[in-house]
Design a protein around this motif. Structure first.
Motif, PDB file in Angstrom:
ATOM      1  N   GLY A 114       0.776  -1.073   0.173  1.00 19.51           N
ATOM      2  CA  GLY A 114      -0.023   0.086  -0.151  1.00 19.51           C
ATOM      3  C   GLY A 114       0.967   1.255   0.021  1.00 19.51           C
ATOM      4  O   GLY A 114       0.070   2.389   0.332  1.00 19.51           O
ATOM      5  N   PHE A 115       2.249   1.073  -0.558  1.00 22.60           N
ATOM      6  CA  PHE A 115       2.845   2.371  -0.325  1.00 22.60           C
ATOM      7  C   PHE A 115       2.712   2.989  -1.935  1.00 22.60           C
ATOM      8  O   PHE A 115       3.158   4.367  -1.962  1.00 22.60           O
ATOM      9  CB  PHE A 115       4.313   2.145  -0.398  1.00 22.60           C
ATOM     10  N   SER A 116       2.351   2.450  -2.797  1.00 22.26           N
ATOM     11  CA  SER A 116       2.502   2.871  -4.298  1.00 22.26           C
ATOM     12  C   SER A 116       1.239   3.770  -4.672  1.00 22.26           C
ATOM     13  O   SER A 116       0.059   3.032  -4.378  1.00 22.26           O
ATOM     14  CB  SER A 116       2.814   1.778  -5.247  1.00 22.26           C
ATOM     15  N   SER A 134      -3.458   1.791   9.970  1.00 25.10           N
ATOM     16  CA  SER A 134      -2.962   1.791   8.471  1.00 25.10           C
ATOM     17  C   SER A 134      -3.483   3.253   7.925  1.00 25.10           C
ATOM     18  O   SER A 134      -4.270   3.913   8.635  1.00 25.10           O
ATOM     19  CB  SER A 134      -3.826   0.820   7.889  1.00 25.10           C
ATOM     20  N   ALA A 135      -2.895   3.342   6.730  1.00 24.99           N
ATOM     21  CA  ALA A 135      -3.094   4.483   6.047  1.00 24.99           C
ATOM     22  C   ALA A 135      -4.709   4.852   5.913  1.00 24.99           C
ATOM     23  O   ALA A 135      -5.235   5.890   5.969  1.00 24.99           O
ATOM     24  CB  ALA A 135      -2.363   4.786   4.701  1.00 24.99           C
ATOM     25  N   ALA A 136      -5.280   3.731   5.522  1.00 22.48           N
ATOM     26  CA  ALA A 136      -6.869   3.816   5.340  1.00 22.48           C
ATOM     27  C   ALA A 136      -7.684   4.170   6.427  1.00 22.48           C
ATOM     28  O   ALA A 136      -8.528   5.238   6.321  1.00 22.48           O
ATOM     29  CB  ALA A 136      -7.298   2.438   4.692  1.00 22.48           C
ATOM     30  N   GLU A 137      -7.068   3.702   7.642  1.00 24.37           N
ATOM     31  CA  GLU A 137      -8.064   4.198   9.171  1.00 24.37           C
ATOM     32  C   GLU A 137      -7.548   5.469   9.334  1.00 24.37           C
ATOM     33  O   GLU A 137      -8.563   6.092   9.513  1.00 24.37           O
ATOM     34  CB  GLU A 137      -7.490   3.025  10.213  1.00 24.37           C
ATOM     35  N   GLU A 173     -19.048   9.606   1.136  1.00 27.65           N
ATOM     36  CA  GLU A 173     -20.015   8.958   0.364  1.00 27.65           C
ATOM     37  C   GLU A 173     -19.240   7.360   0.229  1.00 27.65           C
ATOM     38  O   GLU A 173     -19.923   6.538   0.454  1.00 27.65           O
ATOM     39  CB  GLU A 173     -19.826   9.405  -1.123  1.00 27.65           C
ATOM     40  N   LYS A 174     -18.054   7.398   0.483  1.00 30.96           N
ATOM     41  CA  LYS A 174     -17.491   6.108   0.196  1.00 30.96           C
ATOM     42  C   LYS A 174     -16.007   5.959   0.854  1.00 30.96           C
ATOM     43  O   LYS A 174     -15.175   6.916   0.428  1.00 30.96           O
ATOM     44  CB  LYS A 174     -17.263   5.395  -1.085  1.00 30.96           C
ATOM     45  N   PRO A 175     -15.762   5.299   2.183  1.00 32.78           N
ATOM     46  CA  PRO A 175     -14.449   5.185   2.752  1.00 32.78           C
ATOM     47  C   PRO A 175     -13.193   4.867   1.708  1.00 32.78           C
ATOM     48  O   PRO A 175     -13.730   4.093   0.740  1.00 32.78           O
ATOM     49  CB  PRO A 175     -14.673   4.493   3.761  1.00 32.78           C
ATOM     50  N   PHE A 176     -11.940   5.151   1.783  1.00 33.46           N
ATOM     51  CA  PHE A 176     -10.959   4.893   1.007  1.00 33.46           C
ATOM     52  C   PHE A 176     -10.736   3.581   1.505  1.00 33.46           C
ATOM     53  O   PHE A 176     -10.123   3.544   2.808  1.00 33.46           O
ATOM     54  CB  PHE A 176      -9.731   5.949   0.856  1.00 33.46           C
ATOM     55  N   GLU A 177     -10.380   2.530   0.591  1.00 29.98           N
ATOM     56  CA  GLU A 177      -9.836   1.375   1.054  1.00 29.98           C
ATOM     57  C   GLU A 177      -8.351   1.040   0.082  1.00 29.98           C
ATOM     58  O   GLU A 177      -7.660   0.086   0.456  1.00 29.98           O
ATOM     59  CB  GLU A 177     -10.656   0.175   0.436  1.00 29.98           C
ATOM     60  N   ARG A 178      -8.185   1.658  -1.178  1.00 32.03           N
ATOM     61  CA  ARG A 178      -7.439   1.242  -2.219  1.00 32.03           C
ATOM     62  C   ARG A 178      -6.285   2.529  -2.394  1.00 32.03           C
ATOM     63  O   ARG A 178      -6.940   3.734  -2.358  1.00 32.03           O
ATOM     64  CB  ARG A 178      -8.048   0.735  -3.419  1.00 32.03           C
ATOM     65  N   THR A 179      -5.275   2.191  -2.792  1.00 33.10           N
ATOM     66  CA  THR A 179      -4.201   3.380  -2.957  1.00 33.10           C
ATOM     67  C   THR A 179      -4.620   4.034  -4.410  1.00 33.10           C
ATOM     68  O   THR A 179      -4.494   5.357  -4.248  1.00 33.10           O
ATOM     69  CB  THR A 179      -2.794   2.477  -3.418  1.00 33.10           C
ATOM     70  N   LEU A 180      -4.934   3.374  -5.587  1.00 30.65           N
ATOM     71  CA  LEU A 180      -5.440   4.342  -6.601  1.00 30.65           C
ATOM     72  C   LEU A 180      -6.493   5.094  -6.652  1.00 30.65           C
ATOM     73  O   LEU A 180      -6.570   5.918  -7.102  1.00 30.65           O
ATOM     74  CB  LEU A 180      -5.407   3.321  -7.824  1.00 30.65           C
ATOM     75  N   ILE A 207       1.708  10.927   4.275  1.00 29.10           N
ATOM     76  CA  ILE A 207       0.577   9.664   4.983  1.00 29.10           C
ATOM     77  C   ILE A 207       1.889   8.710   5.413  1.00 29.10           C
ATOM     78  O   ILE A 207       1.763   8.341   6.678  1.00 29.10           O
ATOM     79  CB  ILE A 207      -0.106   9.153   3.976  1.00 29.10           C
ATOM     80  N   ARG A 208       2.818   8.339   4.581  1.00 31.57           N
ATOM     81  CA  ARG A 208       3.727   7.353   4.851  1.00 31.57           C
ATOM     82  C   ARG A 208       4.472   7.752   6.169  1.00 31.57           C
ATOM     83  O   ARG A 208       4.526   7.133   7.251  1.00 31.57           O
ATOM     84  CB  ARG A 208       4.473   7.213   3.886  1.00 31.57           C
ATOM     85  N   ILE A 209       5.090   9.053   6.153  1.00 29.48           N
ATOM     86  CA  ILE A 209       5.793   9.620   7.332  1.00 29.48           C
ATOM     87  C   ILE A 209       4.838   9.660   8.622  1.00 29.48           C
ATOM     88  O   ILE A 209       5.513   9.211   9.704  1.00 29.48           O
ATOM     89  CB  ILE A 209       6.319  11.072   6.965  1.00 29.48           C
ATOM     90  N   HIS A 210       3.798   9.927   8.366  1.00 30.24           N
ATOM     91  CA  HIS A 210       2.973  10.113   9.652  1.00 30.24           C
ATOM     92  C   HIS A 210       2.664   9.007  10.045  1.00 30.24           C
ATOM     93  O   HIS A 210       2.671   8.712  11.425  1.00 30.24           O
ATOM     94  CB  HIS A 210       1.727  10.892   9.250  1.00 30.24           C
ATOM     95  N   VAL A 211       2.244   7.783   9.322  1.00 36.55           N
ATOM     96  CA  VAL A 211       1.452   6.626   9.797  1.00 36.55           C
ATOM     97  C   VAL A 211       2.576   5.870  10.553  1.00 36.55           C
ATOM     98  O   VAL A 211       2.528   5.123  11.510  1.00 36.55           O
ATOM     99  CB  VAL A 211       0.867   5.723   8.578  1.00 36.55           C
ATOM    100  N   ASN A 212       3.776   6.104   9.965  1.00 39.99           N
ATOM    101  CA  ASN A 212       5.153   5.308  10.569  1.00 39.99           C
ATOM    102  C   ASN A 212       5.746   6.086  11.432  1.00 39.99           C
ATOM    103  O   ASN A 212       6.725   5.569  12.339  1.00 39.99           O
ATOM    104  CB  ASN A 212       5.883   5.117   9.361  1.00 39.99           C
ATOM    105  N   GLY A 213       5.482   7.317  11.886  1.00 43.85           N
ATOM    106  CA  GLY A 213       6.059   8.105  12.986  1.00 43.85           C
ATOM    107  C   GLY A 213       7.698   8.408  12.427  1.00 43.85           C
ATOM    108  O   GLY A 213       8.338   8.270  13.271  1.00 43.85           O
TER     109      GLY A 213
END
Length: 307
Positions: A114-116, A134-137, A173-180, A207-213
């Motif tokens: 889920g990084f790409s 996760s980034a989605a959460e 309308e719809k939560p995010f679940e996928r990278t694209l 998002i990556r920097i934040h989620v992983n601290g």
């Protein structure tokens, strides 16, 4: 991509700067897929030792397989922010610490991580998939103002507020679940694309920097390295974006200057406690390496020595 095809950036330069004693004790704080670790082991003598650290369970599994039977090598599962725990038995005796702050190619190239923003996969982005949100959460629950702050602060994204607003409107309308899916929403909200850069690049980085601290982990690792390194021991850090590099540069400079004392205090220079000295100038990848591995173009390596 095969895990063995991962290319460690500034490999020769980093190991040259790090290994000052073949019989020393070294720490690779970001094992990744072992490129730097393998080169360090080649330089070590029979009594040299290498402790590798990594958050990623896949990296731990790979290390145990790749270096099975190598008595000079040990791998520890965790963040380099806890480097003091990993190396508690050798505090003050470490000859060199290497921190390569880049995301490894297998992490980027496996859609399921889920990084790409180029390949579709679950919106995860955690280095350590065994813990944390996760980034989605995060994207689906955080306030619009906090999303914008993270995009601006960690991604240096000038359209942070527009992108945060677009994300909040869509998730209702719809939560995010996928990278694209996320990449397309961000792309549509970006009014001025940078040449040669995907319009979601900065948001995904943030998002990556934040989620992983990542920045807080780096701050802790730098501070804790001082108690681990012995006099003459080397700290080698490879950064991949300006936020990291500024933090490393500032840390080394502050340790070189010593504590800031009130002006006019009668203290001799020899009485000021300094902990590090900078070694050489910042090192960047040469044209040949950039041609072979485009991910090296933003790398900056800084080296300091413990006093």
């Amino acid at each position: 991509m095969s895990q063995d095809l991962h290319r460690s950036v500034l490999l020769r330069e980093a190991v040259d700067a790090l290994v000052v004693d073949p019989d020393g004790f070294y720490i690779d704080g970001t094992f990744g897929r072992g490129g730097h670790s393998a080169q360090v082991l080649e330089r070590l003598g029979a009594s040299g030792r290498l402790l590798a650290v990594d958050k990623d369970p896949q990296a731990i599994e790979y290390a145990n397989s790749r270096f099975a039977g190598e008595s000079r090598f040990e791998i520890w599962h965790g963040s380099f922010a806890d480097i003091d725990q990993a190396a508690a038995k050798v505090a003050g005796q470490v000859t060199g610490i290497l921190l390569d702050l880049g995301v490894s190619s297998p992490q980027l190239d496996q859609p399921e991580r889920g990084f790409s923003f180029m390949q579709d996969g679950p919106l995860d982005m955690r280095m350590d998939t065994s813990r944390g949100i996760s980034a989605a959460e995060w994207v689906n629950s955080e306030s619009e103002s906090e999303l914008a702050r993270v995009f601006k602060e960690y991604g240096e994204e000038r359209f942070a507020r527009r992108m945060a607003g677009a994300i909040v409107r869509r998730r209702q309308e719809k939560p995010f679940e996928r990278t694209l899916d996320l990449a397309e929403v961000v792309k549509a909200a970006n009014p001025a694309w940078e040449k040669g850069k995907h319009p979601a690049t900065r948001v995904f980085q943030a998002i990556r920097i934040h989620v992983n601290g990542e920045l807080e982990d780096l701050r802790q690792a730098l501070e804790k390295s001082l108690a681990l390194l012995k006099p003459g021991g080397r700290l080698v850090v490879i950064s991949f974006h300006s936020l990291e590099d500024r933090m490393v540069k500032r840390f080394i400079r502050e340790q070189e200057k010593g504590p800031q004392l009130p002006r006019g205090l009668p203290v001799m220079d020899s009485q000021i406690h300094r902990t590090l000295r900078s070694v050489g100038k910042a090192v960047k990848a040469e044209a040949q390496e950039i041609g072979e591995n485009v991910r090296s173009r933003s790398a900056v390596m800084r080296v300091a020595e413990r006093l």
